[in-house]
Design a protein around this motif. Sequence first.
Motif, PDB file in Angstrom:
ATOM      1  N   TYR A 233       0.826  -1.208   0.000  1.00  0.00           N
ATOM      2  CA  TYR A 233       0.000   0.000   0.000  1.00  0.00           C
ATOM      3  C   TYR A 233       0.857   1.254   0.000  1.00  0.00           C
ATOM      4  N   CYS A 234       0.438   2.239  -0.794  1.00  0.00           N
ATOM      5  CA  CYS A 234       1.071   3.554  -0.836  1.00  0.00           C
ATOM      6  C   CYS A 234       0.034   4.583  -0.410  1.00  0.00           C
ATOM      7  N   ALA A 235       0.094   4.992   0.870  1.00  0.00           N
ATOM      8  CA  ALA A 235      -0.883   5.947   1.381  1.00  0.00           C
ATOM      9  C   ALA A 235      -0.736   7.304   0.710  1.00  0.00           C
ATOM     10  N   ALA A 236       0.490   7.677   0.343  1.00  0.00           N
ATOM     11  CA  ALA A 236       0.727   8.979  -0.274  1.00  0.00           C
ATOM     12  C   ALA A 236      -0.005   9.112  -1.601  1.00  0.00           C
ATOM     13  N   ARG A 237      -0.133   8.011  -2.320  1.00  0.00           N
ATOM     14  CA  ARG A 237      -0.835   8.026  -3.607  1.00  0.00           C
ATOM     15  C   ARG A 237      -2.259   7.483  -3.505  1.00  0.00           C
ATOM     16  N   ARG A 238      -2.603   6.899  -2.338  1.00  0.00           N
ATOM     17  CA  ARG A 238      -3.874   6.199  -2.159  1.00  0.00           C
ATOM     18  C   ARG A 238      -4.061   5.160  -3.250  1.00  0.00           C
ATOM     19  N   LYS A 239      -3.006   4.364  -3.406  1.00  0.00           N
ATOM     20  CA  LYS A 239      -3.008   3.265  -4.365  1.00  0.00           C
ATOM     21  C   LYS A 239      -2.340   2.053  -3.726  1.00  0.00           C
ATOM     22  N   PHE A 240      -2.695   0.870  -4.220  1.00  0.00           N
ATOM     23  CA  PHE A 240      -1.996  -0.327  -3.780  1.00  0.00           C
ATOM     24  C   PHE A 240      -1.718  -1.214  -4.973  1.00  0.00           C
ATOM     25  N   VAL A 241      -0.722  -2.071  -4.817  1.00  0.00           N
ATOM     26  CA  VAL A 241      -0.335  -2.995  -5.875  1.00  0.00           C
ATOM     27  C   VAL A 241      -0.462  -4.413  -5.357  1.00  0.00           C
ATOM     28  N   ALA A 242      -0.697  -5.341  -6.269  1.00  0.00           N
ATOM     29  CA  ALA A 242      -0.859  -6.737  -5.884  1.00  0.00           C
ATOM     30  C   ALA A 242      -0.453  -7.621  -7.050  1.00  0.00           C
ATOM     31  N   GLY A 243       0.009  -8.825  -6.720  1.00  0.00           N
ATOM     32  CA  GLY A 243       0.393  -9.792  -7.740  1.00  0.00           C
ATOM     33  C   GLY A 243       0.190 -11.199  -7.234  1.00  0.00           C
ATOM     34  N   GLY A 244       0.030 -12.135  -8.175  1.00  0.00           N
ATOM     35  CA  GLY A 244      -0.220 -13.515  -7.778  1.00  0.00           C
ATOM     36  C   GLY A 244      -0.060 -14.490  -8.917  1.00  0.00           C
ATOM     37  N   GLN A 245      -0.938 -15.491  -8.929  1.00  0.00           N
ATOM     38  CA  GLN A 245      -0.792 -16.609  -9.852  1.00  0.00           C
ATOM     39  C   GLN A 245      -1.012 -16.239 -11.309  1.00  0.00           C
ATOM     40  N   ASP A 246      -1.693 -15.131 -11.581  1.00  0.00           N
ATOM     41  CA  ASP A 246      -1.953 -14.779 -12.990  1.00  0.00           C
ATOM     42  C   ASP A 246      -0.725 -14.178 -13.677  1.00  0.00           C
ATOM     43  N   MET A 247       0.378 -13.994 -12.920  1.00  0.00           N
ATOM     44  CA  MET A 247       1.673 -13.529 -13.453  1.00  0.00           C
ATOM     45  C   MET A 247       1.693 -12.040 -13.764  1.00  0.00           C
ATOM     46  N   TRP A 248       0.620 -11.318 -13.474  1.00  0.00           N
ATOM     47  CA  TRP A 248       0.545  -9.900 -13.780  1.00  0.00           C
ATOM     48  C   TRP A 248       0.684  -9.084 -12.492  1.00  0.00           C
ATOM     49  N   VAL A 249       1.090  -7.845 -12.655  1.00  0.00           N
ATOM     50  CA  VAL A 249       1.257  -6.925 -11.536  1.00  0.00           C
ATOM     51  C   VAL A 249       0.198  -5.830 -11.676  1.00  0.00           C
ATOM     52  N   HIS A 250      -0.696  -5.765 -10.700  1.00  0.00           N
ATOM     53  CA  HIS A 250      -1.860  -4.889 -10.791  1.00  0.00           C
ATOM     54  C   HIS A 250      -1.712  -3.680  -9.871  1.00  0.00           C
ATOM     55  N   LEU A 251      -2.097  -2.521 -10.384  1.00  0.00           N
ATOM     56  CA  LEU A 251      -2.152  -1.282  -9.610  1.00  0.00           C
ATOM     57  C   LEU A 251      -3.618  -0.911  -9.430  1.00  0.00           C
ATOM     58  N   TYR A 252      -4.016  -0.661  -8.160  1.00  0.00           N
ATOM     59  CA  TYR A 252      -5.420  -0.392  -7.852  1.00  0.00           C
ATOM     60  C   TYR A 252      -5.573   0.944  -7.123  1.00  0.00           C
ATOM     61  N   ASP A 253      -6.769   1.509  -7.251  1.00  0.00           N
ATOM     62  CA  ASP A 253      -7.153   2.670  -6.455  1.00  0.00           C
ATOM     63  C   ASP A 253      -7.585   2.188  -5.071  1.00  0.00           C
ATOM     64  N   TYR A 254      -7.002   2.772  -4.030  1.00  0.00           N
ATOM     65  CA  TYR A 254      -7.300   2.335  -2.660  1.00  0.00           C
ATOM     66  C   TYR A 254      -8.755   2.585  -2.286  1.00  0.00           C
ATOM     67  N   ASP A 255      -9.313   3.711  -2.683  1.00  0.00           N
ATOM     68  CA  ASP A 255     -10.660   4.080  -2.245  1.00  0.00           C
ATOM     69  C   ASP A 255     -11.739   3.251  -2.918  1.00  0.00           C
ATOM     70  N   THR A 256     -11.565   2.972  -4.207  1.00  0.00           N
ATOM     71  CA  THR A 256     -12.621   2.286  -4.957  1.00  0.00           C
ATOM     72  C   THR A 256     -12.311   0.831  -5.279  1.00  0.00           C
ATOM     73  N   GLY A 257     -11.040   0.459  -5.230  1.00  0.00           N
ATOM     74  CA  GLY A 257     -10.653  -0.885  -5.640  1.00  0.00           C
ATOM     75  C   GLY A 257     -10.550  -1.048  -7.146  1.00  0.00           C
ATOM     76  N   GLN A 258     -10.725   0.033  -7.892  1.00  0.00           N
ATOM     77  CA  GLN A 258     -10.667  -0.039  -9.354  1.00  0.00           C
ATOM     78  C   GLN A 258      -9.242  -0.331  -9.814  1.00  0.00           C
ATOM     79  N   GLU A 259      -9.091  -1.227 -10.770  1.00  0.00           N
ATOM     80  CA  GLU A 259      -7.777  -1.503 -11.345  1.00  0.00           C
ATOM     81  C   GLU A 259      -7.384  -0.350 -12.269  1.00  0.00           C
ATOM     82  N   LEU A 260      -6.188   0.207 -12.048  1.00  0.00           N
ATOM     83  CA  LEU A 260      -5.700   1.337 -12.824  1.00  0.00           C
ATOM     84  C   LEU A 260      -4.692   0.928 -13.880  1.00  0.00           C
ATOM     85  N   GLU A 261      -3.877  -0.068 -13.573  1.00  0.00           N
ATOM     86  CA  GLU A 261      -2.884  -0.565 -14.519  1.00  0.00           C
ATOM     87  C   GLU A 261      -2.738  -2.063 -14.340  1.00  0.00           C
ATOM     88  N   CYS A 262      -2.395  -2.743 -15.425  1.00  0.00           N
ATOM     89  CA  CYS A 262      -2.057  -4.162 -15.379  1.00  0.00           C
ATOM     90  C   CYS A 262      -0.736  -4.329 -16.119  1.00  0.00           C
TER      91      CYS A 262
END
Length: 304
Positions: A233-262
Amino acid sequence: MAGRRVPIVCHGHTRPIVELNYSQNTPEGYFLASASKDGKPMLRHGENGDWYGTFEGHKGAVWACVLDTPALKCATGSADFSARVWDACGGTQLHEFKHNHIVRCVNFSHASTRLATGGMEKTVRIFDLEKPEAEPMKLPPAAVGIRSVNFIQDDKTLLCAYVDKPGVGVYDVRSLQQVQTLKTASMATSVEVSFDQQYVTTAEGAYVRFFDATTLQQLKEHLLAAPAESASYCAARRKFVAGGQDMWVHLYDYDTGQELECNKGHHGPVHTIRWAPAYDAYASGSEDGTIRVWFPDGGSEVRA
């Protein structure tokens, strides 16, 4: 596109990368430590990924690798039944703490005076680094292996996540007793404490949760379309990143959970992901043996 920074690909490991951790900002910049099943924990320049050195000595897979607050020491945990502390500047081994089973996790206290370890022995030890020969303190034995350990609340509290068991145990370091359990949907495969010690982030399969590190009250949770093995989690940007079995690195909006980048590029599951302390980049480590450093709104990748 002009103004965009392309991702950096860091080679050097020969087997899967299972943990990455950035240091805090220091007068010399910040650094990135990596643990791999190749048994060769590495230290890199945090901003450009340049290799600084390899800590030589472990005889098995290294599951954990973390830097202390001033980035002067590095701790590692290994399948060779040992946790070790290294001089992060010169690479020499300072201490070796022998265990009776695989060491899955290590972490320094924020004051850098203690080291917590855990693993398949189902016991958490807390070593006094100012008296390394002394017997460590021990938490009560767990029913399962220990996946992660994290100090919070001015080092008075320790968080313990487990192997094959949901929940995060909350322990009082002074009494060595469990005082609370953070409920999780499934086992927490990743627990992160923010650089400012204000937030705790957990990855629990399809869920990512965020807690206030002072009160341990849950602040938010998001159900992801792609299950995550690790989140940051990056509180300064209010964004978080996550990765797992799908091999992709996802960037999300903290407030809405919307995916911003893949971000696509890894050729195996993503086991670990962390924001840099400047919050201008985040690094991921994969089954494919590479580290990738991504920049928000970045373009195509380059190799370093």
